[in-house]
Design a protein around this motif. Structure first.
Motif, PDB file in Angstrom:
ATOM      1  N   ASN A   1      80.929 -25.563  -8.776  1.00 46.18           N
ATOM      2  CA  ASN A   1      80.950 -24.218  -9.362  1.00 46.18           C
ATOM      3  C   ASN A   1      81.637 -24.239 -10.722  1.00 46.18           C
ATOM      4  OD1 ASN A   1      79.601 -22.708  -7.546  1.00 46.18           O
ATOM      5  ND2 ASN A   1      81.400 -21.834  -6.538  1.00 46.18           N
ATOM      6  N   ALA A   2      82.796 -24.913 -10.782  1.00 45.71           N
ATOM      7  CA  ALA A   2      83.534 -24.977 -12.047  1.00 45.71           C
ATOM      8  C   ALA A   2      82.632 -25.591 -13.123  1.00 45.71           C
ATOM      9  CB  ALA A   2      84.803 -25.798 -11.866  1.00 45.71           C
TER      10      ALA A   2
ATOM     11  N   PHE B   1      77.144 -12.938  -2.588  1.00 49.06           N
ATOM     12  CA  PHE B   1      77.697 -12.265  -3.760  1.00 49.06           C
ATOM     13  C   PHE B   1      77.586 -13.166  -4.989  1.00 49.06           C
ATOM     14  CE2 PHE B   1      81.005 -11.029  -6.742  1.00 49.06           C
ATOM     15  CZ  PHE B   1      80.659  -9.698  -6.923  1.00 49.06           C
TER      16      PHE B   1
ATOM     17  N   ILE C   1      77.888 -12.888  -9.371  1.00 51.51           N
ATOM     18  CA  ILE C   1      78.263 -11.975 -10.454  1.00 51.51           C
ATOM     19  C   ILE C   1      77.154 -11.953 -11.500  1.00 51.51           C
ATOM     20  CG2 ILE C   1      79.980 -11.523 -12.256  1.00 51.51           C
ATOM     21  CD1 ILE C   1      81.894 -13.209 -10.408  1.00 51.51           C
TER      22      ILE C   1
ATOM     23  N   LYS D   1      71.342 -20.545 -10.985  1.00 52.53           N
ATOM     24  CA  LYS D   1      72.279 -20.049  -9.976  1.00 52.53           C
ATOM     25  C   LYS D   1      71.869 -20.422  -8.564  1.00 52.53           C
ATOM     26  CE  LYS D   1      74.755 -16.588 -12.314  1.00 52.53           C
ATOM     27  NZ  LYS D   1      75.702 -15.564 -12.012  1.00 52.53           N
TER      28      LYS D   1
ATOM     29  N   GLY E   1      74.643 -17.777  -3.658  1.00 57.50           N
ATOM     30  CA  GLY E   1      75.839 -16.975  -3.421  1.00 57.50           C
ATOM     31  C   GLY E   1      76.426 -17.231  -2.044  1.00 57.50           C
TER      32      GLY E   1
ATOM     33  N   ALA F   1      81.329 -18.591   0.389  1.00 56.63           N
ATOM     34  CA  ALA F   1      81.463 -18.064   1.756  1.00 56.63           C
ATOM     35  C   ALA F   1      81.625 -19.233   2.723  1.00 56.63           C
ATOM     36  CB  ALA F   1      80.231 -17.234   2.122  1.00 56.63           C
TER      37      ALA F   1
HETATM   38  P1  ADP Z   1      76.563 -19.562  -6.196  1.00 57.65           P
HETATM   39  O1  ADP Z   1      75.671 -20.349  -5.337  1.00 57.65           O
HETATM   40  O2  ADP Z   1      75.929 -18.385  -6.835  1.00 57.65           O
HETATM   41  O3  ADP Z   1      77.355 -20.392  -7.156  1.00 57.65           O
HETATM   42  P2  ADP Z   1      79.056 -19.124  -4.819  1.00 57.65           P
HETATM   43  O4  ADP Z   1      79.333 -18.490  -3.519  1.00 57.65           O
HETATM   44  O5  ADP Z   1      79.437 -20.553  -4.963  1.00 57.65           O
HETATM   45  O6  ADP Z   1      77.532 -18.918  -5.129  1.00 57.65           O
HETATM   46  O7  ADP Z   1      79.786 -18.281  -5.945  1.00 57.65           O
HETATM   47  C1  ADP Z   1      79.643 -16.858  -5.953  1.00 57.65           C
HETATM   48  C2  ADP Z   1      79.771 -16.325  -7.367  1.00 57.65           C
HETATM   49  O8  ADP Z   1      81.116 -16.505  -7.822  1.00 57.65           O
HETATM   50  C3  ADP Z   1      78.896 -17.082  -8.368  1.00 57.65           C
HETATM   51  O9  ADP Z   1      77.614 -16.530  -8.450  1.00 57.65           O
HETATM   52  C4  ADP Z   1      79.670 -16.896  -9.666  1.00 57.65           C
HETATM   53  O10 ADP Z   1      79.283 -15.710 -10.273  1.00 57.65           O
HETATM   54  C5  ADP Z   1      81.125 -16.772  -9.220  1.00 57.65           C
HETATM   55  N1  ADP Z   1      81.879 -18.034  -9.448  1.00 57.65           N
HETATM   56  C6  ADP Z   1      82.126 -19.012  -8.542  1.00 57.65           C
HETATM   57  N2  ADP Z   1      82.887 -19.987  -9.071  1.00 57.65           N
HETATM   58  C7  ADP Z   1      83.128 -19.633 -10.353  1.00 57.65           C
HETATM   59  C8  ADP Z   1      83.875 -20.218 -11.432  1.00 57.65           C
HETATM   60  N3  ADP Z   1      84.529 -21.380 -11.305  1.00 57.65           N
HETATM   61  N4  ADP Z   1      83.906 -19.545 -12.614  1.00 57.65           N
HETATM   62  C9  ADP Z   1      83.266 -18.351 -12.757  1.00 57.65           C
HETATM   63  N5  ADP Z   1      82.553 -17.743 -11.779  1.00 57.65           N
HETATM   64  C10 ADP Z   1      82.483 -18.360 -10.593  1.00 57.65           C
END
Ligand code: ADP
Length: 497
Positions: free
Chosen positions: A265-266, A311, A313, A322, A325, A329
């Motif tokens: 994610n980072a 969820f 953003i 992407k 979400g 979780a």
């Molecule tokens: P996804 O599969 O969309 O990455 P996650 O559950 O891993 O789903 O993350 C949910 C949401 O949290 C992401 O869609 C993103 O908007 C936000 N997010 C997660 N990690 C980060 C991060 N390190 N920096 C900024 N936003 C993040």
């Protein structure tokens, strides 16, 4: 007296004229949760109508009578109200008198008087029907994703066959279109796997297989795996190696998944030129592992919801980089299953830090009890456990020349560099020998490590070593026998330096 103090004392005067029953009945009208007031021994002093209905007690009474007190007593203790300012807990309660079970969320805070803690205020919400709906939804999702796997596998296999030209020669346009189909089948497969993962976690079908592990080594492994992605994105990925971290009791595969999710994610949300740091520190009886990035950050209003399912953003409809979400979780579920917590600190535009805790092992008392723990795990996992003994035959001579400490320090460092698995123990010094526990490693694999160590050991003074191995269950069945076997196995002497 200042104006401010005057106003404050007038307010106190106002409340001084209000008796408790009318204060509580006024509060009752505006509070949408169950409310109970406990003294410091968890006796119920007040219970509102909503709480009475959650506990299925006779409506209309304001204070509990003796009989109700005795019914509620054991339950209230289960709340285990923390001494934190605000303590949130979700628990399953058994209402014996109503022959019913319920899931409730509690939010509590201690009431502090001049003489210390007077009691607690607890708010309650009945989550039973919400949980049941979630369970049905998750069961449905699990079922559908399971059913989708077989056709997906067939589609992937046949597109691969076509792409390999086994169905006849393809022109370049057909190849391009098939490539797109293939990539999207892979993507769909990842989504289906994620959906299956979350539904299995939520249904309690995933069991942790915990063992004693070195989290620092695990962090380094994940950073090593994801470094090529980071280089491609021109993001600096580092791992802060803190010394003296105690081992943790974790399911290594699951915590690896947590670390991969957070670092991935980072990487997704940090632009080129940014940095990502993975670090860990010891906090009370837990290890706190943090993944910090200098990425886009998360707005304050979204920070609470990022761990919710689905969820995302600012999600724009349509295909994109992407995910679904579900990553966070799943991450949260795994951390909570370990008895840990996960939280975010983030400043929009500056970056985010995700921190999770896992329980660490209070000092391992001795070698036999450590081996006993490893044997227990080996029995569950059906793998092997090998104990390596490295005996320094000329330790007395080294002691005389004052070089013993330096030689042992060098050995520990070299062994530390050569150990690969997060579950390999740090070397334990007993008299003239270093012992290393290798859970999940059999004699043959341990022998390769032994030979590697012999070839990389290098000292400023002559050192004579004898290395021996003992494999559970092949060579021995109890901790005592394993230690004996490792000692008797170390006959051949190698001289280094
Ligand atoms: P996804 O599969 O969309 O990455 P996650 O559950 O891993 O789903 O993350 C949910 C949401 O949290 C992401 O869609 C993103 O908007 C936000 N997010 C997660 N990690 C980060 C991060 N390190 N920096 C900024 N936003 C993040």
């Amino acid at each position: 007296m200042t104006d401010k103090e005057k106003k404050a004392s007038e307010k106190i005067g106002l409340f001084g004229n209000v008796d408790s029953p009318s204060l509580f009945s006024a509060m009752e009208k505006v509070i949408d949760s169950g409310l109970i007031l406990l003294d410091r021994n968890f006796h119920c002093l007040f219970i509102n109508e909503r709480a009475r209905s959650i506990f299925e007690l006779t409506p209309g009474k304001k204070l509990t009578d003796e009989k109700e007190m005795s019914l509620l007593g054991p339950l209230l203790k289960e709340f285990q109200v923390g001494d934190e300012d605000l303590f949130e807990k979700e628990l399953r309660i058994n209402l014996r008198w109503a022959e019913n079970e319920k899931t409730v969320k509690t939010l509590s805070t201690p009431i502090i008087g001049a003489d210390g803690k007077l009691g607690y205020i607890v708010c309650l919400w009945d989550l039973t029907s919400t949980k049941e709906k979630e369970r049905l939804q998750s069961e449905f999702v699990g079922h559908v994703s399971h059913e989708m796997r077989t056709p997906l596998t067939v589609m992937r296999e046949f597109t691969s066959i076509l792409l390999d030209g086994l169905g006849g020669k393809l022109n370049s346009r057909q190849e391009e279109y098939l490539g797109i189909i293939h990539n999207n089948i892979e993507r769909l497969d990842r989504i289906v796997t994620t959906l299956l993962d979350i539904s299995r976690l939520e249904a309690g079908k995933v069991k942790l297989v915990c063992e004693i592990a070195n989290v620092m080594r695990l962090m380094k492994h994940v950073v090593y795996m994801l470094t090529p992605h980071a280089e491609k994105k021109m993001v600096k990925l580092t791992c802060k190696s803190l010394r003296h971290l105690p081992p943790a009791r974790i399911d290594v595969d699951k915590i690896t998944q947590v670390l991969i999710n957070l670092v991935a994610n980072a990487l997704k949300y940090t632009p080129a030129g940014g940095t990502i740091d993975v670090s860990a520190k010891n906090v009370n009886n837990a290890l706190a592992v943090s993944v910090s990035d200098t990425g886009m950050g998360i707005p304050l209003e979204d920070q609470k919801r990022v761990f919710d399912k689905f969820f995302q953003i600012g999600l724009k409809p349509g295909p994109g980089a992407k995910g679904v979400g579900l990553g966070l979780a799943i991450t949260k579920q795994i951390v909570v299953m370990h008895g840990g917590k996960i939280w975010i600190d983030s400043i929009p535009g500056k970056g985010s830090t995700f921190t999770f805790t896992v329980p660490c092992v209070k000092k391992i008392a001795d070698l036999p009890s450590y081996i006993d723990e490893c044997i227990d795990f080996t029995k569950i996992s059906g793998k092997h456990f090998t104990l390596m003994r490295i005996c320094i035959s000329n330790i007395k001579k080294l002691e005389k020349t004052g070089t013993k400490k330096e030689v042992i320090g060098t050995m520990k460092k070299i062994i530390g560099n050569e150990l690969r698995k997060a579950t390999d123990s740090d070397p334990i010094l007993i008299k003239d020998s270093l012992f290393v526990g290798l859970p999940g490693t059999n004699r043959k694999q341990a022998n390769a490590l032994k030979e590697r160590l012999i070839s990389v050991f290098s000292f400023k003074v002559p050192v004579a070593l004898r290395l021996g191995l003992a494999d559970y269950p092949e060579d021995a069945g109890t901790s005592e026998e394993i230690i004996k076997h490792a000692i008797s196995d170390s006959k051949r002497e190698v001289r280094i330096g």
